[in-house]
Design an enzyme around this catalytic site. Structure first.
Site, PDB file in Angstrom:
ATOM      1  N   PHE A  48       0.809  -1.221   0.000  1.00 20.04           N
ATOM      2  CA  PHE A  48       0.000   0.000   0.000  1.00 20.04           C
ATOM      3  C   PHE A  48       0.840   1.267   0.000  1.00 20.04           C
ATOM      4  CE2 PHE A  48       0.791  -0.490   4.577  1.00 20.04           C
ATOM      5  CZ  PHE A  48       1.057   0.812   4.968  1.00 20.04           C
ATOM      6  N   LYS A  74      -1.313  -7.851  -8.750  1.00 19.40           N
ATOM      7  CA  LYS A  74      -2.264  -7.728  -7.644  1.00 19.40           C
ATOM      8  C   LYS A  74      -1.782  -6.599  -6.736  1.00 19.40           C
ATOM      9  CE  LYS A  74      -2.773  -8.810  -3.570  1.00 19.40           C
ATOM     10  NZ  LYS A  74      -3.599  -7.673  -3.055  1.00 19.40           N
ATOM     11  N   GLU A 103      -5.066  -3.935  -1.843  1.00 20.84           N
ATOM     12  CA  GLU A 103      -6.502  -3.672  -1.829  1.00 20.84           C
ATOM     13  C   GLU A 103      -6.852  -2.433  -1.006  1.00 20.84           C
ATOM     14  OE1 GLU A 103      -5.663  -6.741   1.424  1.00 20.84           O
ATOM     15  OE2 GLU A 103      -4.901  -6.176  -0.564  1.00 20.84           O
ATOM     16  N   SER A 147       5.725  -6.864   4.039  1.00 16.95           N
ATOM     17  CA  SER A 147       6.314  -7.177   5.335  1.00 16.95           C
ATOM     18  C   SER A 147       7.096  -8.482   5.267  1.00 16.95           C
ATOM     19  CB  SER A 147       5.222  -7.285   6.395  1.00 16.95           C
ATOM     20  OG  SER A 147       4.412  -8.422   6.167  1.00 16.95           O
ATOM     21  N   CYS A 192       9.633   1.554   3.466  1.00 17.12           N
ATOM     22  CA  CYS A 192      10.595   0.538   3.892  1.00 17.12           C
ATOM     23  C   CYS A 192      12.000   1.113   3.986  1.00 17.12           C
ATOM     24  CB  CYS A 192      10.572  -0.668   2.961  1.00 17.12           C
ATOM     25  SG  CYS A 192      11.207  -0.339   1.311  1.00 17.12           S
ATOM     26  N   GLU A 219       9.456  -3.314  12.973  1.00 17.54           N
ATOM     27  CA  GLU A 219       9.146  -2.284  11.989  1.00 17.54           C
ATOM     28  C   GLU A 219       7.812  -1.647  12.348  1.00 17.54           C
ATOM     29  OE1 GLU A 219       9.418  -1.784   7.187  1.00 17.54           O
ATOM     30  OE2 GLU A 219       8.434  -3.585   7.913  1.00 17.54           O
TER      31      GLU A 219
END
Length: 505
Positions: free
Chosen positions: A155, A179, A182, A232, A287, A389
């Site tokens: 995201f 993909k 969402e 992740s 990240c 994180e």
């Protein structure tokens, strides 16, 4: 907070050049600045994902046979269209992710640079040739497409990370099923539609929105030959293990806990400015964000804290649509709750919370997912805010006596994505870059994100797989090498059987 107005817009899928609804399952999309439902996204079931894979498989033979130069021209035209529609794409990013518009434009620009690199495909796909490796024998290598490839993206960079993947994949002759997250799918879908306008044939790029059902379908289907992932570490590890188990080539980029070392001789004012953007830019949802500053010496730590507190007091936090703001909201309510929980835990574990952003309220946007910048001192290994994180606007100060102590902390951490050092000492910088066990390293550069013609990737549990994202590694990941050895004997010359292993002796 739910919107009282009816929501009629549903983000669907792009399969074989057409919009597909598949609204049996949907999920709400929220405006992070208001907390209200802005739309819904269709979650693809197994059959819909299989339809996308079938479309990609059908398109592959003709696309593979398309000359690389023609494929590259599509990328060149896509670059033009992305630049022309940059404002629309940035607005979509901000509406669903929450980052400020300037940050959304910066993300898109980095993605465009990867499209530009993919347009060099004719040069990048040139193989190697050797003449007369033996008597009358020539040998050469070629880079050939894999087939149907797939990407699963996060995201936090809804436009850029997909552009790390599919442009190079299709420029190399593959077809692709994307993909996207969402949580904020609209920019990736819009860009895919622009790719069709640029000349990408139907089926070469398909977009399916979905959750774990869609992911597992991509991982298990034998028609998918390679999978790229960014997200992740627990999910990256799952993607890697599951994809490899089903015979796929996999690159899975995971999490990070990036440390910045500040030496006593550093330009403190410059380091403070750099750390503000590195820690709080994009609300820390990167990240490559820097959530930990390792200060060598107490004087260094005290100076950094004084500068950071001054700059934090000047920060403007509000909706991303206002470019006067420095930081927008977090992406969702659950993520807001998670990040706030880390701040609570840091206090409980004994770190000193010098700047507390938990009580921030933005006038007119009381339902938004706004968390103000937080600053801790006294952060130590073993604390959750040190080890894990957070992916939010939470910055911690770690104090160490020497550079070697700071480097040991970095090397001992499970993640090895990015790091940096601030110093005026070339010897210290060279020692740091030579010895630190991290994949991407900056010297007086807080976010050492490689440009498009290098490759992006960390070490340790920040990357699963042998090849990094985009750049030269992307060409290797999305192709397979074929070596051809060919001989044309002279007319009338025939040799008898040779039973020893062939050599050039």
């Amino acid at each position: 907070m739910q919107n009282d107005k009816p929501v009629t817009h549903t983000v669907g899928h792009l399969i074989d050049g057409r919009t597909v609804a598949d609204t049996a399952r949907t999920q709400a999309l929220f405006n992070p600045a208001t907390g209200q439902v802005s739309a819904h996204v269709a979650l693809a079931g197994k059959a819909t994902v299989e339809q996308a894979i079938a479309s990609a498989e059908k398109a592959f033979p003709a696309w593979r046979a398309t000359p690389p130069l023609k494929r590259a021209r599509v990328m060149s035209q896509l670059k033009v269209l992305l630049e022309q529609h940059a404002d629309e794409i940035a607005a979509l990013i901000t509406a669903e992710h929450g980052k400020v518009l300037a940050d959304a434009h910066g993300e898109l620009q980095r993605g465009i640079e990867n499209v530009e690199y993919a347009s060099y495909a004719p040069e990048l796909l040139k193989g190697e040739h050797s003449r007369n490796v033996g008597p009358g024998i020539d040998s050469w290598s070629e880079f050939q497409a894999l087939g149907v490839t797939a990407g699963i993206t996060p995201f936090n960079f809804p436009a850029m990370v997909p552009l790390w993947m599919w442009p190079m994949a299709v420029a190399c002759g593959n077809t692709f099923v994307l993909k996207p997250s969402e949580r904020d799918p609209s920019s990736a879908l819009f860009i895919a539609e622009l790719a069709q306008q640029a000349g990408l044939p139907p089926g070469v790029l398909n977009v399916v929105n979905g959750d774990k059902e869609a992911v597992d379908t991509l991982l298990h289907d034998p028609r998918v030959k390679a999978v790229s992932f960014v997200g992740s570490t627990p999910i990256a590890e799952y993607i890697y293990a599951e994809g490899c188990k089903h015979g796929k080539r996999v690159q899975a980029l995971g999490g990070a806990k990036n440390h910045a070392i500040v030496m006593p001789d550093a330009d403190i004012a410059g380091a403070v400015s750099a750390m503000m953007g590195a820690a709080y830019g994009s609300c820390g949802e990167r990240c490559m964000a820097v959530p930990l500053i390792v200060c060598v010496g107490d004087d260094t730590a005290d100076a950094m804290i004084a500068g950071l507190k001054t700059e934090i007091a000047r920060m403007k936090v509000g909706p991303g649509t206002d470019n006067a703001n420095d930081m927008g909201p977090l992406v969702t309510q659950p993520h807001f709750d998670k990040v706030k929980g880390y701040v609570d835990q840091g206090v409980a574990e004994g770190a000193r919370l010098l700047v507390d952003g938990r009580a921030l309220k933005v006038a007119g946007h009381e339902g938004g997912y706004f968390l103000g910048p937080c600053l801790f001192d006294g952060v130590k290994p073993g604390m959750a805010i040190y080890q894990e994180e957070i992916f939010g606007p939470v910055l911690g100060i770690v104090r160490v006596p020497t550079l070697q102590d700071g480097m040991q902390l970095i090397d001992d951490h499970e993640y090895g994505n990015g790091t940096c050092i601030f110093t005026r000492d070339g010897e210290a910088a060279r020692y740091f870059t030579d010895h630190i066990q991290v994949g991407m390293v900056g010297v007086n550069v807080p976010l050492p994100v490689p440009v498009a013609y290098h490759s992006f990737g960390g070490w340790k549990r920040s990357l699963f797989g042998d090849l990094h994202a985009y750049g030269p590694d992307a060409v290797r990941f999305y192709t397979k090498r074929k070596t051809i050895t060919q001989r044309w004997p002279s007319a009338g010359v025939r040799e008898g059987a040779v039973f020893s292993f062939p050599s050039s002796r």
